[in-house]
Design a protein around this motif. Structure first.
Motif, PDB file in Angstrom:
ATOM      1  N   LEU A  65       0.822  -1.218   0.000  1.00 24.92           N
ATOM      2  CA  LEU A  65       0.000   0.000   0.000  1.00 24.92           C
ATOM      3  C   LEU A  65       0.858   1.271   0.000  1.00 24.92           C
ATOM      4  N   GLN A  68       0.050   4.364  -2.365  1.00 24.76           N
ATOM      5  CA  GLN A  68      -1.267   4.928  -2.052  1.00 24.76           C
ATOM      6  C   GLN A  68      -1.221   5.694  -0.712  1.00 24.76           C
ATOM      7  N   ILE A  69      -0.562   5.108   0.281  1.00 23.10           N
ATOM      8  CA  ILE A  69      -0.498   5.780   1.590  1.00 23.10           C
ATOM      9  C   ILE A  69       0.332   7.050   1.473  1.00 23.10           C
ATOM     10  N   TRP A  70       1.434   6.983   0.740  1.00 24.10           N
ATOM     11  CA  TRP A  70       2.304   8.159   0.630  1.00 24.10           C
ATOM     12  C   TRP A  70       1.586   9.307  -0.062  1.00 24.10           C
ATOM     13  N   LEU A  73      -0.914  10.721   2.312  1.00 26.11           N
ATOM     14  CA  LEU A  73      -0.207  11.373   3.416  1.00 26.11           C
ATOM     15  C   LEU A  73       0.326  12.734   2.979  1.00 26.11           C
ATOM     16  N   ARG A  76      -2.322  15.251   3.020  1.00 30.97           N
ATOM     17  CA  ARG A  76      -2.683  15.699   4.381  1.00 30.97           C
ATOM     18  C   ARG A  76      -1.577  16.529   5.015  1.00 30.97           C
ATOM     19  N   MET A  77      -0.341  16.237   4.675  1.00 26.83           N
ATOM     20  CA  MET A  77       0.775  17.017   5.221  1.00 26.83           C
ATOM     21  C   MET A  77       0.718  18.466   4.742  1.00 26.83           C
ATOM     22  N   PHE A  88       3.460  23.407  11.873  1.00 28.16           N
ATOM     23  CA  PHE A  88       4.615  23.927  11.163  1.00 28.16           C
ATOM     24  C   PHE A  88       4.378  23.828   9.667  1.00 28.16           C
TER      25      PHE A  88
ATOM     26  N   PHE B  38      11.843  12.927   5.639  1.00 32.69           N
ATOM     27  CA  PHE B  38      10.644  12.240   6.104  1.00 32.69           C
ATOM     28  C   PHE B  38      10.210  11.184   5.095  1.00 32.69           C
ATOM     29  N   GLU B  39      10.380  11.486   3.821  1.00 28.17           N
ATOM     30  CA  GLU B  39      10.008  10.483   2.826  1.00 28.17           C
ATOM     31  C   GLU B  39      10.897   9.246   2.968  1.00 28.17           C
ATOM     32  N   PHE B  42       9.659   7.416   5.898  1.00 27.07           N
ATOM     33  CA  PHE B  42       8.405   6.745   5.561  1.00 27.07           C
ATOM     34  C   PHE B  42       8.688   5.459   4.781  1.00 27.07           C
ATOM     35  N   GLU B  46       7.373   2.224   6.635  1.00 27.11           N
ATOM     36  CA  GLU B  46       5.968   2.008   6.268  1.00 27.11           C
ATOM     37  C   GLU B  46       5.609   0.539   6.046  1.00 27.11           C
ATOM     38  N   GLY B  64      -4.563   0.950   5.584  1.00 19.98           N
ATOM     39  CA  GLY B  64      -4.006   2.122   4.912  1.00 19.98           C
ATOM     40  C   GLY B  64      -4.331   3.408   5.655  1.00 19.98           C
ATOM     41  N   CYS B  67      -2.366   3.522   8.916  1.00 22.61           N
ATOM     42  CA  CYS B  67      -0.941   3.727   8.633  1.00 22.61           C
ATOM     43  C   CYS B  67      -0.696   5.203   8.295  1.00 22.61           C
ATOM     44  N   GLN B  68      -1.588   5.731   7.518  1.00 21.51           N
ATOM     45  CA  GLN B  68      -1.489   7.149   7.149  1.00 21.51           C
ATOM     46  C   GLN B  68      -1.549   8.034   8.407  1.00 21.51           C
ATOM     47  N   GLU B  69      -2.454   7.699   9.286  1.00 18.60           N
ATOM     48  CA  GLU B  69      -2.611   8.457  10.527  1.00 18.60           C
ATOM     49  C   GLU B  69      -1.351   8.352  11.395  1.00 18.60           C
ATOM     50  N   PHE B  71       1.726   7.857  10.365  1.00 23.44           N
ATOM     51  CA  PHE B  71       2.825   8.645   9.801  1.00 23.44           C
ATOM     52  C   PHE B  71       2.522  10.148   9.821  1.00 23.44           C
ATOM     53  N   LEU B  72       1.266  10.478   9.834  1.00 24.35           N
ATOM     54  CA  LEU B  72       0.932  11.904   9.974  1.00 24.35           C
ATOM     55  C   LEU B  72       1.401  12.401  11.350  1.00 24.35           C
ATOM     56  N   ARG B  73       1.179  11.575  12.346  1.00 19.64           N
ATOM     57  CA  ARG B  73       1.651  11.939  13.691  1.00 19.64           C
ATOM     58  C   ARG B  73       3.173  11.956  13.733  1.00 19.64           C
ATOM     59  N   TRP B  75       5.042  12.743  11.309  1.00 20.39           N
ATOM     60  CA  TRP B  75       5.430  13.982  10.625  1.00 20.39           C
ATOM     61  C   TRP B  75       5.336  15.173  11.580  1.00 20.39           C
ATOM     62  N   GLN B  76       4.294  15.174  12.362  1.00 21.24           N
ATOM     63  CA  GLN B  76       4.098  16.284  13.303  1.00 21.24           C
ATOM     64  C   GLN B  76       5.214  16.344  14.343  1.00 21.24           C
ATOM     65  N   HIS B  77       5.784  15.190  14.654  1.00 23.60           N
ATOM     66  CA  HIS B  77       6.814  15.139  15.703  1.00 23.60           C
ATOM     67  C   HIS B  77       8.157  14.688  15.142  1.00 23.60           C
TER      68      HIS B  77
END
Lengths: 263, 198
Positions: A65, A68-70, A73, A76-77, A88, B38-39, B42, B46, B64, B67-69, B71-73, B75-77
């Motif tokens: 996945l 698709q996840i990237w 993401l 959303r980033m 930030f 970050f990429e 990830f 991932e 999915g 997992c997205q959630e 990595f979003l967190r 990213w925030q930290h």
């Protein structure tokens, strides 16, 4: 045929095998068990129960996945207002936009100050802020972000220590967005704009017994020692101006007391 | 609603404190180069997080999303997490919390049962058998309680130690060995009852 539920001669139980495999036995206990294992059909059957289960899991084909996840993401980033609040900039493009917005805010701020009558006091002084009365104009905030509106600001009473809180700007209300592992995010709506809100908080937070450890034009971080003898501290992050189009809306992130005030 | 309620014990395990301080890294700022790092981060972690969440939830969509959630967190930290010796442990912890909460909210009153496709019944071919076995493993795993499932997957797939499992799932170390054994026995009994090969 030996079964994992049979009794081992040395009375090792299934959970002992689990403990051995998960490195939960002491070195000495592990050595004793390893000496016993080759001689015990029951324990071997129990070990096989785990290893064959692991093999079953490892034979599973997991869907790929990644792309698709990237993609999702990344989207959303770069969105200004995800549920966790924007803290930030996320890309060079967004960084440029942020600088432009910042300069614009500064320009407007300077213009407002310059046009104020000379007897006016600074906007950054708490004494100039309107008192918290019903006559204060309510903040301009996104109604969709406030399905519940709890009057006042998020609770600030301390854990295991004196109940010391800090004041919030006039006509403040808030909603609890999320919490996880001791971190609590609130969306807050107050009268005023990002500059006046942060100015208010810069005054009220120290007055409430907290120590400001970092500030920028739109952010503020503070710490409060809740139980000095135990080294416990609470932290709060304030972020204003992150909800574009809604100047009265801001984020408050509280971190529950931890065992170390000095990470 | 109280941020500092009495539900937090005074004597918190030290690792938990470190985790909380990690969250405070949200204050740090990121730059373009951070975005590139970050990429890389990830791409590195991932697949493991997806594998875990897929086994936890049993479906691609939920795995999915979670997992997205996760990595979003991250990213925030990220400014803080990237300096960790084992950032994967932080990710697994967050993914576990999200998955357990999701499963509790969505499926507390209804078991997830993904029936086997009849057309895949007993097959003599290795390929067919593998497909049946995979479905059976997934179905059986989903019938375990979420915490037992997480424990078994973290141990037998991701190789976490008992201490790491205890930290990840927020349970006493002493409870892990018993719970692991029970989860394994329960899985095997159900798997074999459904026709899975011992």
């Amino acid at each position: 045929m030996t079964h994992p539920t049979d009794q081992c001669a040395l009375r090792y139980q299934g959970e002992d095998i689990a403990a051995w495999r998960a490195n939960l036995l002491s070195e000495e206990a592990a050595r004793r068990f390893e000496a016993h294992l080759p001689t015990c059909a029951v324990c071997l059957a129990r070990v096989r129960l785990f290893t064959s289960t692991a093999q079953l899991f490892q034979r599973q084909q997991v869907p790929d996945l990644s792309s698709q996840i990237w993609r999702s993401l990344q989207a959303r980033m770069n969105v200004p207002h995800h549920p966790g609040g924007r803290m930030f900039q996320t890309s060079k493009g967004a960084g440029v936009s942020g600088v432009v917005l910042f300069l614009l805010v500064i320009t407007v701020f300077v213009a407002v100050i310059a046009l104020r009558p000379s007897h006016s006091t600074s906007i950054t002084s708490i004494a100039t802020l309107p008192p918290p009365t019903a006559t204060s104009a309510p903040g301009v905030c996104n109604p969709a972000d406030f399905p519940t509106r709890t009057p006042g600001g998020p609770p600030t009473s301390s854990f295991n220590g004196p109940a010391v809180g800090f004041a919030y700007p006039p006509t403040t209300y808030f909603t609890h967005v999320t919490d996880a592992d001791g971190t609590y995010l609130y969306w807050v709506c107050s009268a005023g704009d990002p500059a006046s809100i942060i100015a208010f908080m810069k005054q009220s937070i120290p007055a409430g017994g907290w120590t400001i450890t970092a500030t920028t034009a739109t952010t503020l971080m503070a710490v409060q020692s809740n139980a000095p003898q135990e080294g416990l501290c609470s932290f709060v992050n304030i972020i204003v101006g992150s909800h574009s189009g809604y100047p009265g809306e801001w984020d408050a992130v509280f971190h529950s007391p931890t065992a170390n005030c000095h990470p | 609603m109280l941020p500092f309620s009495l539900t937090f014990p005074v004597a918190r395990p030290r690792w938990r404190g470190r985790f909380l301080f990690a969250l405070r890294g949200a204050w740090d700022t990121n730059s373009g180069s951070t975005s590139e790092s970050f990429e890389t981060f990830f791409r590195r972690y991932e697949p493991e997080i997806t594998r875990y969440l897929w086994r936890m939830t049993g479906d691609e969509q939920s795995a999915g999303d979670l997992c997205q959630e996760t990595f979003l967190r991250a990213w925030q930290h990220f400014a803080t997490i990237r300096s960790y010796e084992k950032p994967g442990a932080w990710l697994i912890k967050v993914a576990s919390n999200l998955a357990l909460r999701y499963l509790h909210q969505r499926f507390s009153s209804a078991r997830i049962v993904i029936p086997l496709d009849d057309t895949l019944g007993p097959s003599t071919s290795d390929h067919g058998r593998r497909i049946v076995e995979q479905d059976l493993v997934r179905e059986t795993l989903l019938e375990l309680a979420p915490r037992a499932r997480a424990m078994l997957v973290l141990r037998e797939v991701h190789g976490l130690t008992g201490n790491e499992i205890a930290q990840t799932l927020g349970m006493p170390r002493t409870a892990v060995k018993m719970a692991l054994w029970r989860a394994c026995v329960q899985f095997r009994e159900q798997y074999e009852r459904k026709g899975g090969r011992p």
